[in-house]
Motif scaffolding. Structure first.
Motif, PDB file in Angstrom:
ATOM      1  N   GLU A  83       0.728  -1.334   0.084  1.00 25.69           N
ATOM      2  CA  GLU A  83      -0.116  -0.110   0.048  1.00 25.69           C
ATOM      3  C   GLU A  83       0.830   1.426   0.071  1.00 25.69           C
ATOM      4  O   GLU A  83       2.031   1.093   0.603  1.00 25.69           O
ATOM      5  CB  GLU A  83      -0.928   0.097   1.125  1.00 25.69           C
ATOM      6  CG  GLU A  83      -1.920  -1.183   1.131  1.00 25.69           C
ATOM      7  CD  GLU A  83      -2.602  -0.967   2.677  1.00 25.69           C
ATOM      8  OE1 GLU A  83      -2.917  -0.072   3.270  1.00 25.69           O
ATOM      9  OE2 GLU A  83      -2.970  -2.201   2.933  1.00 25.69           O
ATOM     10  N   ASN A  85       0.568   5.320   0.949  1.00 22.43           N
ATOM     11  CA  ASN A  85      -0.231   6.432   1.493  1.00 22.43           C
ATOM     12  C   ASN A  85      -1.516   6.087   2.062  1.00 22.43           C
ATOM     13  O   ASN A  85      -2.620   6.761   1.558  1.00 22.43           O
ATOM     14  CB  ASN A  85      -0.286   7.740   0.564  1.00 22.43           C
ATOM     15  CG  ASN A  85       1.207   8.255   0.320  1.00 22.43           C
ATOM     16  OD1 ASN A  85       1.755   8.363   1.513  1.00 22.43           O
ATOM     17  ND2 ASN A  85       1.403   8.793  -0.822  1.00 22.43           N
ATOM     18  N   LYS A  87      -3.582   3.723   0.899  1.00 28.00           N
ATOM     19  CA  LYS A  87      -4.186   3.216  -0.314  1.00 28.00           C
ATOM     20  C   LYS A  87      -3.663   1.822  -0.723  1.00 28.00           C
ATOM     21  O   LYS A  87      -2.350   1.882  -1.326  1.00 28.00           O
ATOM     22  CB  LYS A  87      -4.546   4.259  -1.595  1.00 28.00           C
ATOM     23  CG  LYS A  87      -5.303   5.597  -0.751  1.00 28.00           C
ATOM     24  CD  LYS A  87      -5.358   6.556  -2.028  1.00 28.00           C
ATOM     25  CE  LYS A  87      -6.134   7.829  -1.623  1.00 28.00           C
ATOM     26  NZ  LYS A  87      -6.228   8.883  -2.515  1.00 28.00           N
ATOM     27  N   THR A  90      -2.812   0.524  -7.430  1.00 29.25           N
ATOM     28  CA  THR A  90      -3.438   0.304  -8.460  1.00 29.25           C
ATOM     29  C   THR A  90      -2.956  -0.996  -9.473  1.00 29.25           C
ATOM     30  O   THR A  90      -1.829  -1.491  -9.144  1.00 29.25           O
ATOM     31  CB  THR A  90      -3.399   1.582  -9.425  1.00 29.25           C
ATOM     32  OG1 THR A  90      -2.186   1.703  -9.851  1.00 29.25           O
ATOM     33  CG2 THR A  90      -3.842   2.623  -8.572  1.00 29.25           C
ATOM     34  N   LEU A 281      -8.363  -6.667   1.713  1.00 26.03           N
ATOM     35  CA  LEU A 281      -8.923  -5.245   1.424  1.00 26.03           C
ATOM     36  C   LEU A 281     -10.471  -5.234   0.651  1.00 26.03           C
ATOM     37  O   LEU A 281     -11.237  -4.521   0.930  1.00 26.03           O
ATOM     38  CB  LEU A 281      -8.115  -4.348   0.358  1.00 26.03           C
ATOM     39  CG  LEU A 281      -6.602  -3.874   1.245  1.00 26.03           C
ATOM     40  CD1 LEU A 281      -5.653  -3.468   0.076  1.00 26.03           C
ATOM     41  CD2 LEU A 281      -7.038  -2.644   2.053  1.00 26.03           C
TER      42      LEU A 281
END
Length: 287
Positions: A83, A85, A87, A90, A281
């Motif tokens: 991950e 920051n 998040k 992608t 997630l």
């Protein structure tokens, strides 16, 4: 027997009352220095024995934060970002991580650089550990708490730092926590008490007020691993390749891996961690 014991206690009290205060203080100081020497010796012995681990890393460098899984190998540690920051990566970022790992494992030059940087950090750390008994003066800070004892430390004015890294190390003051039963280092925090210049500042410097903190966790009956690294310094000298000047890192979920683990097997563990993280997630179980 009771009368004999009381006599011994009385004679001991009389003896201590006659001993010069300076002698008892010197003895206490000697005991403290010896404990530090024993701790440094045990740390160095532990680092010479092969012991590899996989663990999670929550890393903050400057304004950027990364969640990683890292695996130690004979070729140095390798990691995969899970991950960034806060998040998940992608699809494009995940492919870049996969490509980066593939390049590392299949490029002898990149692998050699990874191994060399890790070895340089290890050698620097070993040199600094060796300096601990002589570079500082120690004074017990508060009462002991079970096996734990805390010392305040400050630069030893009689010590002459032999290298730039030793000068930075010697320029700090702070506290060190020790498990006195097993004689192992638990935690250390320090602050740069004065600006340190190299070549009148032309070759580099470290500003006053820089601080660092390290904590160790017992991960097995005989092994200890660093689970916290917190460094905040300003200047133009960087001692460790793997640590920046504004660096906060927490390590957790330590799991032993074979000392002969191959790079492909290590990468497989990282791929598994990425898949598990993605599944958690998606299901929301991570939160």
């Amino acid at each position: 027997m009771m009368r004999f014991s009381r006599t011994i206690v009385f004679l001991a009290a009389c003896y201590l009352s006659l001993v010069p205060a300076g002698w008892t203080q010197a003895t206490a100081l000697s005991d403290q220095q010896q404990l530090i020497k024993d701790v440094a010796y045990n740390e160095l012995q532990d680092r010479e024995r092969d012991s590899f681990w996989a663990y999670d890393v929550d890393q903050k460098i400057g304004r950027d934060r990364f969640a990683k899984r890292q695996v130690e190998t004979k070729e140095g540690p390798i990691f995969r970002i899970l991950e960034e920051n806060g998040k998940p990566l992608t699809d494009a970022e995940s492919r870049r991580e996969q490509d980066r790992l593939e390049h590392l494992l299949n490029n002898p030059a990149a692998l050699a650089k990874n191994r060399e940087e890790h070895l340089q950090d290890e050698e620097r750390l070993q040199r600094l550990i060796k300096l601990m008994p002589d570079a500082f003066l120690y004074e017990q800070d508060g009462p002991t708490s079970g096996d734990l004892i805390t010392f305040r430390f400050r630069p030893n004015p009689a010590f002459n730092p032999p290298t730039y890294e030793a000068r930075v190390f010697h320029g700090m003051a702070g506290a060190i926590e020790i498990n006195q039963r097993v004689k192992r280092f638990i935690a250390m925090r320090g602050t740069v008490i004065d600006r340190i210049d190299f070549g009148y500042g032309l070759l580099g410097y470290v500003d006053k007020g820089g601080r660092f903190q390290i904590h160790r966790e017992q991960v097995s009956a005989t092994r200890w691993k660093t689970d916290l690294v917190d460094v905040h310094v300003s200047g133009r000298v960087i001692l460790f390749k793997s640590v920046s000047k504004d660096h906060h890192e927490v390590r957790s979920d330590f799991r032993a891996v074979p000392t002969d683990i191959s790079l492909n097997d290590a990468k497989h563990l990282l791929d598994q961690a990425a898949s598990q993280n993605e599944a958690e997630l998606h299901t929301g179980s991570k939160f």
